[in-house]
Write an enzyme that holds these catalytic residues in place. Structure first.
Site, PDB file in Angstrom:
ATOM      1  N   LEU A 125       0.780  -1.085   0.227  1.00  0.00           N
ATOM      2  CA  LEU A 125       0.170  -0.077   0.084  1.00  0.00           C
ATOM      3  C   LEU A 125       0.875   1.153  -0.122  1.00  0.00           C
ATOM      4  O   LEU A 125       1.793   1.460   1.051  1.00  0.00           O
ATOM      5  CB  LEU A 125      -1.124   0.280   1.247  1.00  0.00           C
ATOM      6  CG  LEU A 125      -2.061  -0.921   1.386  1.00  0.00           C
ATOM      7  CD1 LEU A 125      -1.285  -2.379   1.837  1.00  0.00           C
ATOM      8  CD2 LEU A 125      -3.081  -0.366   2.422  1.00  0.00           C
ATOM      9  N   GLY A 180       2.099   4.434   4.456  1.00  0.00           N
ATOM     10  CA  GLY A 180       2.645   3.283   3.587  1.00  0.00           C
ATOM     11  C   GLY A 180       2.887   2.033   4.138  1.00  0.00           C
ATOM     12  O   GLY A 180       3.465   2.039   5.318  1.00  0.00           O
ATOM     13  N   SER A 181       2.273   0.890   3.738  1.00  0.00           N
ATOM     14  CA  SER A 181       2.416  -0.399   4.637  1.00  0.00           C
ATOM     15  C   SER A 181       2.299  -1.684   3.629  1.00  0.00           C
ATOM     16  O   SER A 181       2.393  -1.586   2.407  1.00  0.00           O
ATOM     17  CB  SER A 181       1.614  -0.255   5.736  1.00  0.00           C
ATOM     18  OG  SER A 181       0.368   0.012   5.086  1.00  0.00           O
ATOM     19  N   ARG A 182       2.145  -2.753   4.365  1.00  0.00           N
ATOM     20  CA  ARG A 182       1.756  -3.996   3.598  1.00  0.00           C
ATOM     21  C   ARG A 182       0.570  -4.747   4.108  1.00  0.00           C
ATOM     22  O   ARG A 182       0.623  -4.616   5.508  1.00  0.00           O
ATOM     23  CB  ARG A 182       3.172  -4.833   3.516  1.00  0.00           C
ATOM     24  CG  ARG A 182       2.851  -6.248   2.837  1.00  0.00           C
ATOM     25  CD  ARG A 182       4.220  -7.148   3.120  1.00  0.00           C
ATOM     26  NE  ARG A 182       5.195  -6.364   2.033  1.00  0.00           N
ATOM     27  CZ  ARG A 182       5.163  -6.715   0.670  1.00  0.00           C
ATOM     28  NH1 ARG A 182       4.305  -7.485   0.025  1.00  0.00           N
ATOM     29  NH2 ARG A 182       6.289  -5.859  -0.228  1.00  0.00           N
TER      30      ARG A 182
END
Length: 241
Positions: free
Chosen positions: A100, A191-193
Protein backbone atom coordinates in the site's frame (compact mmCIF):
# COMPACT_ATOMS: atom_id res chain seq x y z
CA UNK A 1 -16.06 12.55 0.56
CA UNK A 2 -16.58 10.38 3.62
CA UNK A 3 -13.71 10.11 6.12
CA UNK A 4 -12.96 7.20 8.43
CA UNK A 5 -13.25 7.98 12.15
CA UNK A 6 -9.98 6.07 12.61
CA UNK A 7 -8.19 9.15 11.30
CA UNK A 8 -9.92 11.71 13.53
CA UNK A 9 -6.75 12.55 15.47
CA UNK A 10 -4.59 13.15 12.40
CA UNK A 11 -7.30 15.11 10.57
CA UNK A 12 -7.93 17.28 13.62
CA UNK A 13 -4.23 17.97 14.14
CA UNK A 14 -3.59 18.82 10.50
CA UNK A 15 -6.66 21.10 10.45
CA UNK A 16 -5.37 22.95 13.52
CA UNK A 17 -1.88 23.36 12.03
CA UNK A 18 -3.36 24.62 8.75
CA UNK A 19 -5.64 27.13 10.46
CA UNK A 20 -2.95 28.53 12.76
CA UNK A 21 -0.39 28.68 9.98
CA UNK A 22 -2.82 30.32 7.57
CA UNK A 23 -3.73 33.01 10.11
CA UNK A 24 -0.06 33.77 10.81
CA UNK A 25 1.13 33.92 7.20
CA UNK A 26 -1.89 35.76 5.85
CA UNK A 27 -1.37 38.37 8.58
CA UNK A 28 2.26 38.71 7.51
CA UNK A 29 1.19 39.03 3.88
CA UNK A 30 -1.20 41.85 4.72
CA UNK A 31 1.41 43.61 6.82
CA UNK A 32 4.35 43.40 4.42
CA UNK A 33 2.46 43.02 1.12
CA UNK A 34 4.74 40.22 -0.05
CA UNK A 35 3.35 37.20 -1.86
CA UNK A 36 6.20 35.10 -0.45
CA UNK A 37 4.15 34.78 2.74
CA UNK A 38 1.40 33.00 0.80
CA UNK A 39 3.67 30.13 -0.26
CA UNK A 40 3.56 28.47 3.21
CA UNK A 41 -0.24 28.80 3.16
CA UNK A 42 -0.41 26.90 -0.12
CA UNK A 43 1.94 24.22 1.20
CA UNK A 44 -0.06 23.81 4.42
CA UNK A 45 -3.27 23.58 2.39
CA UNK A 46 -1.73 20.86 0.20
CA UNK A 47 -0.67 18.82 3.25
CA UNK A 48 -4.12 19.20 4.82
CA UNK A 49 -5.79 18.12 1.56
CA UNK A 50 -3.54 15.06 1.38
CA UNK A 51 -4.39 14.06 4.98
CA UNK A 52 -8.10 14.29 4.14
CA UNK A 53 -7.51 12.21 1.01
CA UNK A 54 -5.51 9.59 2.90
CA UNK A 55 -8.29 9.00 5.44
CA UNK A 56 -11.04 8.77 2.84
CA UNK A 57 -13.55 5.94 3.21
CA UNK A 58 -15.01 5.22 -0.23
CA UNK A 59 -17.99 2.96 -0.81
CA UNK A 60 -17.15 -0.49 -2.12
CA UNK A 61 -19.36 -2.90 -4.05
CA UNK A 62 -18.75 -6.14 -2.14
CA UNK A 63 -19.58 -9.17 -4.34
CA UNK A 64 -22.25 -11.46 -2.92
CA UNK A 65 -21.73 -14.59 -5.04
CA UNK A 66 -20.76 -17.60 -2.85
CA UNK A 67 -17.24 -18.98 -2.91
CA UNK A 68 -15.40 -15.71 -3.55
CA UNK A 69 -12.50 -14.23 -1.60
CA UNK A 70 -11.94 -10.46 -1.80
CA UNK A 71 -8.84 -8.40 -1.27
CA UNK A 72 -8.22 -7.33 2.35
CA UNK A 73 -6.55 -4.07 1.26
CA UNK A 74 -6.03 -1.59 -1.56
CA UNK A 75 -2.71 -1.54 -3.36
CA UNK A 76 -0.40 -3.47 -5.68
CA UNK A 77 -0.08 -7.26 -5.52
CA UNK A 78 3.47 -8.34 -4.66
CA UNK A 79 3.07 -12.06 -3.82
CA UNK A 80 0.73 -14.84 -4.96
CA UNK A 81 2.47 -17.96 -3.70
CA UNK A 82 2.97 -20.21 -0.69
CA UNK A 83 4.74 -19.44 2.59
CA UNK A 84 5.05 -20.81 6.09
CA UNK A 85 2.57 -19.50 8.67
CA UNK A 86 3.31 -21.45 11.87
CA UNK A 87 1.44 -19.42 14.48
CA UNK A 88 -2.19 -20.00 13.49
CA UNK A 89 -2.41 -22.08 10.33
CA UNK A 90 0.47 -24.25 11.48
CA UNK A 91 2.52 -24.79 8.36
CA UNK A 92 2.58 -24.04 4.65
CA UNK A 93 -0.20 -21.71 3.53
CA UNK A 94 -1.38 -19.91 0.43
CA UNK A 95 -0.09 -16.33 0.55
CA UNK A 96 -1.43 -13.15 -1.05
CA UNK A 97 0.44 -9.93 -0.24
CA UNK A 98 -0.24 -6.30 -1.15
CA UNK A 99 1.90 -3.16 -0.93
CA UNK A 100 0.00 0.00 0.00
CA UNK A 101 1.50 3.32 -1.06
CA UNK A 102 0.76 6.60 0.73
CA UNK A 103 -1.86 7.31 -1.94
CA UNK A 104 -3.90 4.12 -1.41
CA UNK A 105 -6.92 3.77 0.89
CA UNK A 106 -5.52 2.14 4.04
CA UNK A 107 -8.66 0.60 5.52
CA UNK A 108 -8.53 -3.18 5.87
CA UNK A 109 -11.53 -5.38 5.07
CA UNK A 110 -12.36 -9.01 5.78
CA UNK A 111 -11.61 -11.24 2.76
CA UNK A 112 -14.46 -13.61 3.67
CA UNK A 113 -17.16 -14.00 6.27
CA UNK A 114 -15.85 -15.57 9.45
CA UNK A 115 -15.37 -15.62 13.21
CA UNK A 116 -12.25 -14.14 14.79
CA UNK A 117 -10.33 -16.84 16.67
CA UNK A 118 -6.73 -15.61 16.88
CA UNK A 119 -5.12 -12.21 17.57
CA UNK A 120 -1.39 -11.54 17.81
CA UNK A 121 0.59 -8.30 17.83
CA UNK A 122 4.32 -8.59 17.20
CA UNK A 123 6.67 -5.62 17.78
CA UNK A 124 9.29 -5.16 15.11
CA UNK A 125 11.21 -2.91 12.76
CA UNK A 126 10.06 -0.41 10.13
CA UNK A 127 11.78 -1.54 6.94
CA UNK A 128 10.44 -0.41 3.57
CA UNK A 129 7.25 -2.45 3.09
CA UNK A 130 8.24 -3.24 -0.50
CA UNK A 131 11.24 -5.31 0.60
CA UNK A 132 11.35 -9.03 1.40
CA UNK A 133 12.97 -8.15 4.74
CA UNK A 134 9.82 -6.33 5.85
CA UNK A 135 7.73 -9.51 5.58
CA UNK A 136 9.68 -11.19 8.38
CA UNK A 137 10.94 -8.35 10.55
CA UNK A 138 8.43 -5.48 10.55
CA UNK A 139 5.90 -4.80 13.29
CA UNK A 140 2.63 -6.53 12.51
CA UNK A 141 -0.82 -7.49 13.73
CA UNK A 142 -2.42 -10.84 12.84
CA UNK A 143 -6.15 -11.47 12.77
CA UNK A 144 -6.91 -15.18 12.40
CA UNK A 145 -10.44 -16.34 11.75
CA UNK A 146 -12.49 -19.35 10.79
CA UNK A 147 -14.52 -18.74 7.62
CA UNK A 148 -18.20 -19.48 8.10
CA UNK A 149 -19.01 -20.09 4.43
CA UNK A 150 -19.03 -23.75 3.40
CA UNK A 151 -16.09 -24.83 1.24
CA UNK A 152 -13.71 -22.06 2.26
CA UNK A 153 -10.22 -22.79 3.65
CA UNK A 154 -10.57 -23.82 7.30
CA UNK A 155 -8.38 -20.94 8.51
CA UNK A 156 -7.37 -17.48 7.26
CA UNK A 157 -4.97 -14.89 8.67
CA UNK A 158 -4.83 -11.24 7.63
CA UNK A 159 -1.53 -9.62 8.64
CA UNK A 160 -1.24 -5.84 8.89
CA UNK A 161 2.44 -4.80 8.64
CA UNK A 162 4.13 -1.46 9.11
CA UNK A 163 6.52 0.14 6.62
CA UNK A 164 9.19 2.81 6.56
CA UNK A 165 6.54 5.54 6.94
CA UNK A 166 3.71 3.59 8.55
CA UNK A 167 4.16 3.48 12.32
CA UNK A 168 0.72 2.72 13.70
CA UNK A 169 -1.59 -0.27 13.22
CA UNK A 170 -5.24 0.14 14.18
CA UNK A 171 -7.11 -3.12 14.82
CA UNK A 172 -10.17 -2.76 17.10
CA UNK A 173 -11.04 -6.46 16.85
CA UNK A 174 -11.82 -8.96 19.61
CA UNK A 175 -11.92 -12.75 19.67
CA UNK A 176 -15.35 -14.14 18.93
CA UNK A 177 -16.35 -11.27 16.64
CA UNK A 178 -18.25 -12.20 13.50
CA UNK A 179 -17.14 -10.44 10.32
CA UNK A 180 -18.93 -10.18 7.01
CA UNK A 181 -17.12 -10.42 3.69
CA UNK A 182 -15.79 -6.95 2.89
CA UNK A 183 -16.43 -5.57 6.38
CA UNK A 184 -14.02 -2.85 7.55
CA UNK A 185 -12.08 -3.81 10.65
CA UNK A 186 -8.93 -1.66 10.91
CA UNK A 187 -6.23 0.29 9.10
CA UNK A 188 -2.50 0.93 8.87
CA UNK A 189 -1.57 4.58 8.98
CA UNK A 190 0.55 5.50 5.93
CA UNK A 191 2.57 3.29 3.52
CA UNK A 192 2.48 -0.37 4.53
CA UNK A 193 1.71 -4.01 3.60
CA UNK A 194 -1.21 -6.38 4.09
CA UNK A 195 -0.83 -10.15 3.70
CA UNK A 196 -3.48 -12.86 3.58
CA UNK A 197 -2.60 -16.45 4.51
CA UNK A 198 -5.04 -19.31 3.84
CA UNK A 199 -4.96 -22.98 4.85
CA UNK A 200 -4.32 -25.31 1.93
CA UNK A 201 -7.29 -27.57 2.65
CA UNK A 202 -9.55 -26.14 -0.07
CA UNK A 203 -9.12 -25.87 -3.85
CA UNK A 204 -8.49 -22.18 -4.54
CA UNK A 205 -8.20 -20.56 -7.96
CA UNK A 206 -6.28 -17.29 -7.97
CA UNK A 207 -7.85 -14.55 -10.09
CA UNK A 208 -5.03 -12.01 -9.70
CA UNK A 209 -1.29 -11.94 -10.34
CA UNK A 210 1.75 -10.02 -9.16
CA UNK A 211 1.59 -6.41 -10.33
CA UNK A 212 -2.21 -6.17 -10.37
CA UNK A 213 -3.94 -3.29 -8.58
CA UNK A 214 -6.68 -4.33 -6.16
CA UNK A 215 -9.34 -2.68 -4.01
CA UNK A 216 -10.26 -3.86 -0.53
CA UNK A 217 -13.61 -5.60 -0.26
CA UNK A 218 -14.32 -5.23 -3.98
CA UNK A 219 -11.64 -6.97 -6.04
CA UNK A 220 -12.14 -10.74 -6.13
CA UNK A 221 -8.70 -12.27 -5.70
CA UNK A 222 -9.69 -15.95 -5.65
CA UNK A 223 -12.60 -18.32 -5.88
CA UNK A 224 -13.22 -21.70 -4.29
CA UNK A 225 -13.34 -24.57 -6.75
CA UNK A 226 -15.89 -27.36 -6.33
CA UNK A 227 -14.46 -30.62 -4.99
CA UNK A 228 -12.54 -32.46 -7.68
CA UNK A 229 -11.84 -29.41 -9.86
CA UNK A 230 -8.13 -29.28 -9.03
CA UNK A 231 -5.93 -26.40 -7.90
CA UNK A 232 -5.26 -22.82 -8.85
CA UNK A 233 -5.53 -21.77 -12.47
CA UNK A 234 -3.12 -19.23 -13.87
CA UNK A 235 -5.55 -17.04 -15.78
CA UNK A 236 -8.08 -14.75 -14.09
CA UNK A 237 -11.76 -15.31 -14.61
CA UNK A 238 -14.12 -12.44 -15.43
CA UNK A 239 -17.46 -13.68 -14.07
CA UNK A 240 -17.01 -12.84 -10.38
CA UNK A 241 -20.07 -10.80 -9.48
Amino acid sequence: MRLTPLGAREVGLSAAVFCVGAIIFISLFRRYDSYLYLIPVVLLAAVFAWVLWFFRDPDRAVPTKPGLIVSPADGTVTHVDEADEPDYIGGQALRFSIFLSIFDVHLNRAPAAGRVEFLRFRPGAFFDARTEESLAKNQNQDVGFVPTEIGMPSKMVVRQSTGAIARRIICPVEKGMEMRRGEKYGMIKFGSRTTLFMAKDASVEWLVKVGDTVKAGETVIARILPAGDGTAASQPQKDTQ
